[in-house]
Design a protein around this motif. Structure first.
Motif, PDB file in Angstrom:
ATOM      1  N   MET A  43     -12.026  -2.777 -29.608  1.00  5.50           N
ATOM      2  CA  MET A  43     -11.915  -2.072 -30.831  1.00  5.50           C
ATOM      3  C   MET A  43     -12.133  -0.895 -30.324  1.00  5.50           C
ATOM      4  O   MET A  43     -12.875   0.089 -28.984  1.00  5.50           O
ATOM      5  CB  MET A  43     -12.637  -1.717 -32.010  1.00  5.50           C
ATOM      6  N   MET A  44     -10.275   0.939 -29.992  1.00 10.01           N
ATOM      7  CA  MET A  44     -10.458   1.552 -29.509  1.00 10.01           C
ATOM      8  C   MET A  44     -10.281   2.163 -30.788  1.00 10.01           C
ATOM      9  O   MET A  44      -9.821   2.539 -31.215  1.00 10.01           O
ATOM     10  CB  MET A  44      -9.601   1.831 -28.696  1.00 10.01           C
ATOM     11  N   LEU A  45     -10.952   4.226 -30.019  1.00 12.38           N
ATOM     12  CA  LEU A  45     -10.490   5.235 -31.135  1.00 12.38           C
ATOM     13  C   LEU A  45     -10.497   6.113 -30.237  1.00 12.38           C
ATOM     14  O   LEU A  45     -10.814   6.747 -29.222  1.00 12.38           O
ATOM     15  CB  LEU A  45     -12.758   5.162 -31.585  1.00 12.38           C
ATOM     16  N   ASP A  46      -9.884   7.117 -30.370  1.00 19.26           N
ATOM     17  CA  ASP A  46      -8.893   8.484 -29.816  1.00 19.26           C
ATOM     18  C   ASP A  46      -8.818   9.396 -30.789  1.00 19.26           C
ATOM     19  O   ASP A  46      -7.932   9.240 -31.460  1.00 19.26           O
ATOM     20  CB  ASP A  46      -7.682   7.328 -29.240  1.00 19.26           C
ATOM     21  N   PHE A  47      -9.910   9.728 -31.089  1.00 17.23           N
ATOM     22  CA  PHE A  47     -10.271  11.196 -31.608  1.00 17.23           C
ATOM     23  C   PHE A  47      -8.529  12.660 -30.663  1.00 17.23           C
ATOM     24  O   PHE A  47      -8.957  12.481 -29.646  1.00 17.23           O
ATOM     25  CB  PHE A  47     -11.708  12.262 -31.455  1.00 17.23           C
ATOM     26  N   VAL A  48      -8.354  12.997 -31.673  1.00 17.71           N
ATOM     27  CA  VAL A  48      -7.323  13.789 -30.605  1.00 17.71           C
ATOM     28  C   VAL A  48      -6.925  15.336 -31.316  1.00 17.71           C
ATOM     29  O   VAL A  48      -6.849  15.295 -32.418  1.00 17.71           O
ATOM     30  CB  VAL A  48      -6.051  13.158 -30.039  1.00 17.71           C
ATOM     31  N   ASP A  49      -6.510  16.230 -30.763  1.00 15.04           N
ATOM     32  CA  ASP A  49      -5.910  17.106 -30.903  1.00 15.04           C
ATOM     33  C   ASP A  49      -4.285  17.125 -30.892  1.00 15.04           C
ATOM     34  O   ASP A  49      -4.094  17.414 -30.016  1.00 15.04           O
ATOM     35  CB  ASP A  49      -6.245  18.849 -30.402  1.00 15.04           C
ATOM     36  N   ALA A  50      -3.290  16.564 -31.847  1.00 18.78           N
ATOM     37  CA  ALA A  50      -2.065  16.307 -31.414  1.00 18.78           C
ATOM     38  C   ALA A  50      -2.099  17.630 -30.621  1.00 18.78           C
ATOM     39  O   ALA A  50      -0.523  17.183 -29.942  1.00 18.78           O
ATOM     40  CB  ALA A  50      -1.381  15.686 -32.852  1.00 18.78           C
ATOM     41  N   LYS A  51      -1.436  18.589 -31.676  1.00 20.86           N
ATOM     42  CA  LYS A  51      -0.656  19.745 -30.760  1.00 20.86           C
ATOM     43  C   LYS A  51      -1.358  20.430 -29.685  1.00 20.86           C
ATOM     44  O   LYS A  51      -0.562  20.722 -28.740  1.00 20.86           O
ATOM     45  CB  LYS A  51      -0.991  20.982 -31.637  1.00 20.86           C
ATOM     46  N   ALA A  52      -2.544  19.710 -29.332  1.00 19.29           N
ATOM     47  CA  ALA A  52      -3.634  20.462 -27.275  1.00 19.29           C
ATOM     48  C   ALA A  52      -2.961  19.498 -26.593  1.00 19.29           C
ATOM     49  O   ALA A  52      -2.620  20.003 -24.770  1.00 19.29           O
ATOM     50  CB  ALA A  52      -4.187  20.693 -27.946  1.00 19.29           C
ATOM     51  N   GLY A  53      -2.442  18.307 -26.454  1.00 17.98           N
ATOM     52  CA  GLY A  53      -1.877  17.325 -25.899  1.00 17.98           C
ATOM     53  C   GLY A  53      -2.773  16.521 -24.892  1.00 17.98           C
ATOM     54  O   GLY A  53      -4.040  16.243 -25.939  1.00 17.98           O
ATOM     55  N   PRO A  54      -2.697  16.441 -23.664  1.00 16.31           N
ATOM     56  CA  PRO A  54      -3.697  14.988 -23.729  1.00 16.31           C
ATOM     57  C   PRO A  54      -4.681  15.347 -23.364  1.00 16.31           C
ATOM     58  O   PRO A  54      -6.222  14.637 -23.093  1.00 16.31           O
ATOM     59  CB  PRO A  54      -2.910  14.376 -22.155  1.00 16.31           C
TER      60      PRO A  54
END
Length: 93
Positions: A43-54
């Motif tokens: 199970m993988m959780l990727d919390f991101v700021d979609a606008k800020a990049g990798p």
């Protein structure tokens, strides 16, 4: 074989990465081949700021039992927080 199990949800929060704190606006919850944990699938959780990049990403890989325990504790804490704040929550049956 890849599972192609991946779900995204919009969220509002913050995460701390290698460059400090940043806003997060979505999390991708998936079950597939992990990058680091020694399992065939995780199970993988990727919390991101979609606008800020990798660089604005925090990733977590869990076995299924740990994911279920985490989900149960998140729901329990949210229910306790609702009670504390005086909100009424109807538990799912």
């Amino acid at each position: 074989m890849c599972t192609t199990i991946a779900n995204k949800v919009a969220i509002s929060g913050s995460a701390k990465g290698s460059r400090g704190w940043f806003a997060v606006d979505q999390v991708c919850v998936s079950y597939d081949h992990p990058f680091h944990i020694d399992l065939e699938h995780a199970m993988m959780l990727d919390f991101v700021d979609a606008k800020a990049g990798p660089d604005a990403r925090v990733a977590i890989e869990l076995d299924r039992e740990s994911a279920r325990a985490l989900a149960a504790q998140l729901l329990a804490a949210a229910d306790e927080a609702d009670a504390y704040e005086g909100n009424v929550t109807v538990a799912a049956s």
